[in-house]
Design a protein around this motif. Structure first.
Motif, PDB file in Angstrom:
ATOM      1  N   ALA A  63      60.459  13.527  51.994  1.00  0.00           N
ATOM      2  CA  ALA A  63      59.368  14.252  51.356  1.00  0.00           C
ATOM      3  C   ALA A  63      58.845  15.375  52.242  1.00  0.00           C
ATOM      4  O   ALA A  63      58.507  16.463  51.754  1.00  0.00           O
ATOM      5  N   ALA A  64      58.780  15.138  53.560  1.00  0.00           N
ATOM      6  CA  ALA A  64      58.272  16.167  54.468  1.00  0.00           C
ATOM      7  C   ALA A  64      59.150  17.404  54.463  1.00  0.00           C
ATOM      8  O   ALA A  64      58.668  18.527  54.672  1.00  0.00           O
ATOM      9  N   GLN A  65      60.437  17.220  54.215  1.00  0.00           N
ATOM     10  CA  GLN A  65      61.344  18.356  54.167  1.00  0.00           C
ATOM     11  C   GLN A  65      61.362  19.016  52.786  1.00  0.00           C
ATOM     12  O   GLN A  65      61.896  20.121  52.641  1.00  0.00           O
ATOM     13  N   ASN A  66      60.786  18.335  51.795  1.00  0.00           N
ATOM     14  CA  ASN A  66      60.741  18.865  50.429  1.00  0.00           C
ATOM     15  C   ASN A  66      59.362  18.601  49.835  1.00  0.00           C
ATOM     16  O   ASN A  66      59.237  17.959  48.786  1.00  0.00           O
ATOM     17  N   PRO A  67      58.295  19.084  50.483  1.00  0.00           N
ATOM     18  CA  PRO A  67      56.936  18.678  50.088  1.00  0.00           C
ATOM     19  C   PRO A  67      56.552  19.101  48.675  1.00  0.00           C
ATOM     20  O   PRO A  67      55.741  18.425  48.044  1.00  0.00           O
ATOM     21  N   GLU A  68      57.139  20.190  48.194  1.00  0.00           N
ATOM     22  CA  GLU A  68      56.775  20.644  46.855  1.00  0.00           C
ATOM     23  C   GLU A  68      57.270  19.697  45.770  1.00  0.00           C
ATOM     24  O   GLU A  68      56.804  19.746  44.629  1.00  0.00           O
ATOM     25  N   ALA A  69      58.188  18.806  46.094  1.00  0.00           N
ATOM     26  CA  ALA A  69      58.779  17.928  45.094  1.00  0.00           C
ATOM     27  C   ALA A  69      58.021  16.616  44.911  1.00  0.00           C
ATOM     28  O   ALA A  69      58.254  15.913  43.938  1.00  0.00           O
TER      29      ALA A  69
ATOM     30  N   VAL B  27      52.089   5.919  56.976  1.00  0.00           N
ATOM     31  CA  VAL B  27      52.539   6.891  55.972  1.00  0.00           C
ATOM     32  C   VAL B  27      51.668   8.133  55.914  1.00  0.00           C
ATOM     33  O   VAL B  27      51.977   9.068  55.163  1.00  0.00           O
ATOM     34  N   ASP B  28      50.586   8.180  56.681  1.00  0.00           N
ATOM     35  CA  ASP B  28      49.738   9.373  56.754  1.00  0.00           C
ATOM     36  C   ASP B  28      50.341  10.288  57.822  1.00  0.00           C
ATOM     37  O   ASP B  28      50.102  10.124  59.014  1.00  0.00           O
ATOM     38  N   VAL B  29      51.136  11.254  57.375  1.00  0.00           N
ATOM     39  CA  VAL B  29      51.895  12.104  58.290  1.00  0.00           C
ATOM     40  C   VAL B  29      51.279  13.501  58.292  1.00  0.00           C
ATOM     41  O   VAL B  29      51.404  14.244  57.326  1.00  0.00           O
ATOM     42  N   ASP B  30      50.579  13.808  59.391  1.00  0.00           N
ATOM     43  CA  ASP B  30      49.954  15.132  59.531  1.00  0.00           C
ATOM     44  C   ASP B  30      49.078  15.469  58.330  1.00  0.00           C
ATOM     45  O   ASP B  30      49.118  16.583  57.795  1.00  0.00           O
TER      46      ASP B  30
ATOM     47  N   VAL C  62      54.411   6.377  65.187  1.00  0.00           N
ATOM     48  CA  VAL C  62      54.791   7.537  65.996  1.00  0.00           C
ATOM     49  C   VAL C  62      55.782   8.355  65.179  1.00  0.00           C
ATOM     50  O   VAL C  62      56.870   7.882  64.843  1.00  0.00           O
ATOM     51  N   ARG C  63      55.397   9.587  64.840  1.00  0.00           N
ATOM     52  CA  ARG C  63      56.200  10.420  63.946  1.00  0.00           C
ATOM     53  C   ARG C  63      56.517  11.755  64.612  1.00  0.00           C
ATOM     54  O   ARG C  63      55.761  12.260  65.444  1.00  0.00           O
ATOM     55  N   LEU C  64      57.623  12.344  64.176  1.00  0.00           N
ATOM     56  CA  LEU C  64      57.991  13.691  64.589  1.00  0.00           C
ATOM     57  C   LEU C  64      57.726  14.659  63.444  1.00  0.00           C
ATOM     58  O   LEU C  64      57.758  14.279  62.270  1.00  0.00           O
ATOM     59  N   THR C  65      57.470  15.917  63.793  1.00  0.00           N
ATOM     60  CA  THR C  65      57.398  16.948  62.765  1.00  0.00           C
ATOM     61  C   THR C  65      58.802  17.191  62.219  1.00  0.00           C
ATOM     62  O   THR C  65      59.804  16.749  62.788  1.00  0.00           O
ATOM     63  N   VAL C  66      58.884  17.934  61.112  1.00  0.00           N
ATOM     64  CA  VAL C  66      60.190  18.227  60.515  1.00  0.00           C
ATOM     65  C   VAL C  66      61.086  18.953  61.514  1.00  0.00           C
ATOM     66  O   VAL C  66      62.262  18.608  61.692  1.00  0.00           O
ATOM     67  N   ASP C  67      60.532  19.961  62.183  1.00  0.00           N
ATOM     68  CA  ASP C  67      61.338  20.717  63.151  1.00  0.00           C
ATOM     69  C   ASP C  67      61.761  19.832  64.323  1.00  0.00           C
ATOM     70  O   ASP C  67      62.906  19.904  64.787  1.00  0.00           O
ATOM     71  N   GLU C  68      60.833  18.996  64.806  1.00  0.00           N
ATOM     72  CA  GLU C  68      61.177  18.088  65.898  1.00  0.00           C
ATOM     73  C   GLU C  68      62.253  17.097  65.476  1.00  0.00           C
ATOM     74  O   GLU C  68      63.187  16.809  66.238  1.00  0.00           O
TER      75      GLU C  68
ATOM     76  N   ASP D 153      61.382  14.400  75.898  1.00  0.00           N
ATOM     77  CA  ASP D 153      60.127  15.160  75.937  1.00  0.00           C
ATOM     78  C   ASP D 153      59.466  15.205  74.553  1.00  0.00           C
ATOM     79  O   ASP D 153      58.234  15.103  74.436  1.00  0.00           O
ATOM     80  N   ILE D 154      60.278  15.352  73.513  1.00  0.00           N
ATOM     81  CA  ILE D 154      59.738  15.392  72.145  1.00  0.00           C
ATOM     82  C   ILE D 154      59.122  14.049  71.777  1.00  0.00           C
ATOM     83  O   ILE D 154      58.010  13.980  71.225  1.00  0.00           O
TER      84      ILE D 154
END
Length: 539
Positions: free
Chosen positions: A109-115, A143-146, A473-479, A528-529
């Motif tokens: 979902a984070a990579q396709n948030p509009e969907a 499940v609360d991601v950013d 512990v979550r990573l951003t989409v780019d990370e 590091d990430i």
């Protein structure tokens, strides 16, 4: 000319008429599929199921849910094996059902948030979900991601606040040979040697497998029932139900590292190789198929062939309560040389919530035709009434209510489970089993709770979140993209070398080669990430 002009005028008139008709046709098309002829909202629900489960549309609770919701529910069932091939295509085509159970992960979902629908904006209309989050704040953080919530988690109950990983040993063999439960690697090796040479299954054949190790995975370092669970013997905490631990990342005193760079990892590799050299594990354990590994655990009927495994519980040897399964008990993992009992730990998947919760059990299309109906269905699913039926089967035939928050599974449900024709979603539920709920006859819950008690002291030795990754512990989409790309290159390069060392032992040249490869393949960037992500949520 007159004829041609008339034709032009007629064409223009027809175009004007058509332009008036188009909006009406479009409106009719938009409404098609939204409601039944009698005005009920139509909601399409995709459920990703396992092969032992009956189709959800045939379950009585699903029919009751449809009636109580006031909607017409169209169920679609997809098996795991098929969904793994269909998921990405469905996202690319924006072909996403109104509601989806155990289908799309937060990362999807984070990579396709509009969907996907952001549920944070809908919580006021989901009182049962809000109550769930109030009772289990870890589930909400999961499940609360950013500041977005594209999926809802499941909770299959407090009994599953246990690791999915355990060390199991044949107690009947120990008793027959007069052996105690081993508490160190040296003692464990001695037990295995006795299993190999003293015919503990009593059939007069040298057919015993002292320890049946699961094969090494091809795309990760750790995972379910993985032999590198022996890292816990050295004081490094694994987390193999899920998360970065499967790629080797670990936390010690708040500092992130990768086990492949540690002396403890080398120690485990050498121990595994010593077991193979002594014939105490199958000679092909590294490369054997998963089917071969599992079948070895069940060979021999009541005369077991296997002395020990890493596994979920005794069900690795057959149905819970069977003659073969009853021969096994769970034990604390024995300590490695130089490691005291109070430094020895166990896999943190249970205490982190990674076994009780899963983070992808409900998602909703942002283009759902009947949003209010969808939200009503979700809230019903997360009620106790429907959560328990998703977990244990429909009231009447399969589940009986015996009091406030107390239930009992019927013999019909137990037979269905044994026959692999389960009339429930079980651990795939889109729901929440509150802590006050009890279910008499839930053999899965009773079994996992029982085997996990062996590790109580080792859980206390962990020392909290400073020594493992919390599930949130979550990573951003780019990370995530960076880490995934690096991991793919790292593991495809080093896993063949690690497999050789696990079989043959570690010499300095091989170890130095491994370290050089890790240093050159951006492992430190990933560390590091993960450190940044860990520091963000663990204070």
């Amino acid at each position: 000319m007159m004829v041609r002009g008339r034709a032009v005028r007629m064409t223009l008139a027809a175009m004007a008429a058509a332009s008036m008709i188009v909006p009406l046709a479009a409106c009719g098309s938009a409404d098609a599929g939204k409601t039944t002829v009698d005005g009920k909202p139509i909601v399409k629900i995709l459920v990703v199921q396992g092969t032992p489960q009956l189709p959800v549309k045939d379950m009585q609770w699903a029919k009751d849910l449809e009636k109580e919701s006031g909607a017409k529910i169209e169920w679609k069932t997809v098996l795991d094996s098929a969904w793994s091939q269909q998921k990405n295509a469905s996202i690319a085509a924006n072909d996403i059902a109104d509601l989806n159970i155990r289908a799309y992960r937060p990362e999807d979902a984070a990579q396709n948030p509009e969907a996907f629908e952001d549920f944070l904006a809908d919580l006021d209309k989901l009182p049962n979900v809000k109550a769930f989050f109030d009772a289990k704040p870890t589930a909400k953080k999961y499940v609360d991601v950013d500041g977005k919530m594209y999926t809802l988690p499941s909770d299959r109950g407090k009994a599953f606040a246990a690791s999915g990983q355990h060390m199991l040993i044949n107690k009947q063999w120990l008793d027959k040979l007069g052996l105690d439960v081993p508490i160190t690697w040296d003692e464990l090796t001695q037990v295995f040697e006795a299993f190999k040479t003293q015919d503990p299954n009593g059939n007069g054949k040298a057919d015993e497998i002292p320890m049946n190790l699961a094969p090494l995975p091809a795309e990760s370092l750790g995972g379910w029932s993985n032999p590198f669970l022996f890292l816990n013997s050295t004081g490094i905490v694994t987390h193999y139900n899920s998360g970065p631990s499967q790629q080797g990342y670990y936390v010690k005193d708040g500092k992130v590292g990768n086990v492949m760079q540690t002396d403890q990892f080398r120690q485990v590799l050498d121990y595994l190789a010593s077991l193979k050299k002594a014939g105490l594990v199958p000679s092909d354990w590294v490369t054997a198929s998963s089917d071969v590994y599992r079948s070895r655990n069940k060979v021999g009927g009541s005369a077991a062939q296997v002395g020990a495994i890493f596994g979920w519980d005794q069900s690795g040897f057959g149905n819970i309560g069977s003659e073969l399964a009853n021969q096994y008990i769970s034990i604390p993992v024995p300590s490695a040389p130089g490691v005291s009992a109070d430094e020895t730990v166990w896999d943190a998947s249970g205490i982190s919530g990674a076994n009780e919760f899963e983070d992808y059990h409900m998602s909703m299309s942002s283009k759902a035709a009947n949003k209010e109906a969808c939200l009503k269905i979700i809230d019903l699913l997360y009620s106790e009434k429907y959560s328990v039926q998703q977990m244990w089967g429909s009231f009447g035939t399969y589940l009986k209510q015996t009091g406030d928050h107390s239930y009992a599974l019927t013999d019909a449900m137990k037979k269905a489970q044994d026959d692999q024709k389960v009339p429930a979603l079980e651990d795939r539920l889109a729901g929440w089993i509150p802590d006050e709920v009890t279910a008499e006859g839930d053999r899965n819950a009773d079994s996992i709770s029982a085997v996990d008690k062996a590790n109580d002291e080792q859980y206390r030795n962990i020392g909290g979140e400073k020594n493992y990754f919390p599930i949130y512990v979550r990573l951003t989409v780019d990370e995530q993209n960076t880490v995934t790309n690096n991991n793919t290159t790292i593991l495809s390069t080093v896993l063949p070398l690690i497999a050789k060392m696990a079989q043959n032992g570690v010499d300095d040249a091989s170890w130095n080669t491994l370290q050089s490869q890790l240093e050159s393949l951006n492992l430190q960037q990933n560390i590091d990430i993960w450190q940044k992500a860990y520091d963000k949520v663990v204070k």
